[in-house]
Design an enzyme around this catalytic site. Sequence first.
Site, short mmCIF file in Angstrom:
data_model
loop_
_atom_site.label_atom_id
_atom_site.label_comp_id
_atom_site.label_asym_id
_atom_site.label_seq_id
_atom_site.Cartn_x
_atom_site.Cartn_y
_atom_site.Cartn_z
N SER A 81 -0.25 -22.80 63.54
CA SER A 81 -0.37 -24.24 63.66
C SER A 81 0.42 -24.95 62.56
CB SER A 81 -1.84 -24.66 63.66
OG SER A 81 -1.99 -26.03 63.93
N ASP A 88 1.77 -31.53 65.82
CA ASP A 88 1.65 -30.51 64.79
C ASP A 88 2.51 -29.31 65.16
OD1 ASP A 88 0.10 -29.49 66.85
OD2 ASP A 88 -1.54 -28.84 65.56
N ASP A 131 -0.30 -28.67 69.86
CA ASP A 131 -1.52 -28.87 70.64
C ASP A 131 -2.27 -30.13 70.19
OD1 ASP A 131 -2.41 -27.87 68.21
OD2 ASP A 131 -3.86 -26.48 69.09
#
Length: 453
Positions: free
Chosen positions: A99, A243, A247
Amino acid sequence: MTADLSQLVKAYDVRGVVPDQWDESLAELFGAAFVQVTGADAVVIGHDMRPSSPGLSGAFARGAASCGADVTEIGLCSTDQLYYASGAFGLPGAMFTASHNPAQYNGIKMCRAGAAPVGQDTGLAEIRQLVESWLDSGAPVRDATPGAITRRDTLEDYAAYLRSLVDLTSIRPLKVVVDAGNGMGGHTVPTVFAGLPLDVVPMYFELDGTFPNHEANPLDPANIVDLQARVRAEDADLGIAFDGDADRCFVVDEHGDPVSPSAITALVASRELAKHGGGTVIHNLITSWSVPEVVREQGGTPVRTRVGHSFIKAEMARSGAIFGGEHSAHYYFRDFWNADTGMLAALHVLAALGGQDGPLSRLVAEYDRYVGSGEINSTVEDQAARLAAVKAAYAGGEGIRLDELDGLTVSAGDWWFNVRPSNTEPLLRLNAEARDEATMTKVRDEVLGIIRG
């Protein structure tokens, strides 16, 4: 390698530094364990743009195939694109991404068929136990015929599916600045937005897992400074930041001012309630009071949950909710297998803005009714003791209500706050909200004084 899986396997995913904490040999074991725990005869695997992602995902694929599972590799993708593939193909899936973490990190987000989450209570603990046992004894000898590993591109199908859920063909033309942060939004946005009445100004669309421009975490104000300036310079209608694995999405208005994720939750909830003729909407306990208020006003039923995607997704499935939102800018849709997709939330914002003539600041004003502190982290030596001190300070006060659904929530007529411990760090996280700035500041400072006292 010698691996400490207690540091690697988190509550919802696998995440750590490569190669210090894990490497391709360990990823291969995770692939085998994933197939054994899910009982899958086929799986789908995707990865982000980090330098270590192709190697790790390929090793996971080999481990899965060694246990007899056929593997579909969809290659570079956003996390919600992997969820799309899991839902559309009816297969368990694994996404290789860390992420917004720095470049040296990588991880695995796993799901069962239909994008159902795999967390500590839904298979991740068993996967960890298998991998740990194999670290000591070696990987088992498999009797199964190895599965086939094939490649399949899903980007066009993913984009078409999202556009089928939100109609933007008749909106007024909009100028939108998009900051992909060198993450997977740079891969998905051009295809998803293609052919729509949008003038897209791209920022940092080059895929680069070293994040040369800024950290790919739009919730940190420092990481949207470039976007805010560009929106103002371009006289754009809005800005959107994604990001690293795209997501989550974060929105700024035509002035470059941040739009609260709670306001986006309320806006999208109102649209989903209109589309479905009512229904249940999930919100976590640190979203604004505005969210349940708007849901009730639009004829829906708000349901409050703990913070975290596994809790949201479980409650979505249990209640049949049509939508769910978190203040961290995760947005979940029944029409998307109860999974979170920042891209679909972004399409809703564009459709809402383009479907009327006013600016975004005016549109979201009705959904942004209170003053929030944002999340404030405090490092503490004893989380339980500090939390108990906060509880003691407010328990029994006139008009005060306490609940401990997730940490401690204290509320009164004009304000509320929540303090909850981090699962992975010696931190307490504070979120406070009130009807006006002065009250919020007073409450925030009082609670911080206790936490840090």
